[in-house]
Design a protein around this motif. Structure first.
Motif: not given
Length: 149
Positions: A1-27
């Motif tokens: 796994m590359t450093e870029h992949a790890t960095r992007l996945v970490a940033a995506a995980r952080d972003a998922s905390r801001n998901a507005h998903a009251p209908y699907s409940r899938f962030a």
């Protein structure tokens, strides 16, 4: 796994905390990396009129485009999972972009002249699956088909 992949996945995980998903409940969280190392994120944003919902990948790519950076995207990371009681994404199965997002990612890839890597991961765990846009959407229709480069 590359450093870029790890960095992007970490940033995506952080972003998922801001998901507005009251209908699907899938962030879902997404992160795009620009050619200068800048990372732009997005989270899914659902709407009571389901068709108006926005996927995380589309939000991130549109944000890059709004900043005049669509052609500068060099990689994308995406994660997703069912939301727990606190609204956090959970699960250990990597997710990949939906069909609509694959088309949006392809647009960014073609506009930038790149076959972008797309790093797909689960909400939890270390597993990352990396695909190119052409693997996720073979024989894609895009700007080049309209004579636009």
């Amino acid at each position: 796994m590359t450093e870029h992949a790890t960095r992007l996945v970490a940033a995506a995980r952080d972003a998922s905390r801001n998901a507005h998903a009251p209908y699907s409940r899938f962030a879902v969280g997404a992160a795009v990396m620009l050619d200068d190392g800048t990372v732009i994120t997005g989270a899914n944003f659902e709407n009571a009129s389901y068709g108006l919902s926005l996927c995380a990948e589309t939000v991130a790519i549109a944000t890059a485009s709004a900043a005049g950076r669509l052609r500068d995207i060099v990689a994308i990371g995406v994660i997703g999972g069912a939301m727990d009681a606190e609204g956090r994404a959970t699960g250990t199965s990597p997710v990949s972009p939906c069909g609509r997002c694959r088309q949006v990612i392809n647009e960014a890839a073609q506009m930038g002249g790149r076959n972008l890597p797309v790093h797909c991961a689960a909400a939890e765990g270390d597993a990352i699956r990396t695909y190119t846009v052409s693997e996720l959407l073979p024989d894609a229709f895009g700007p080049a088909d309209l004579g636009i480069r």
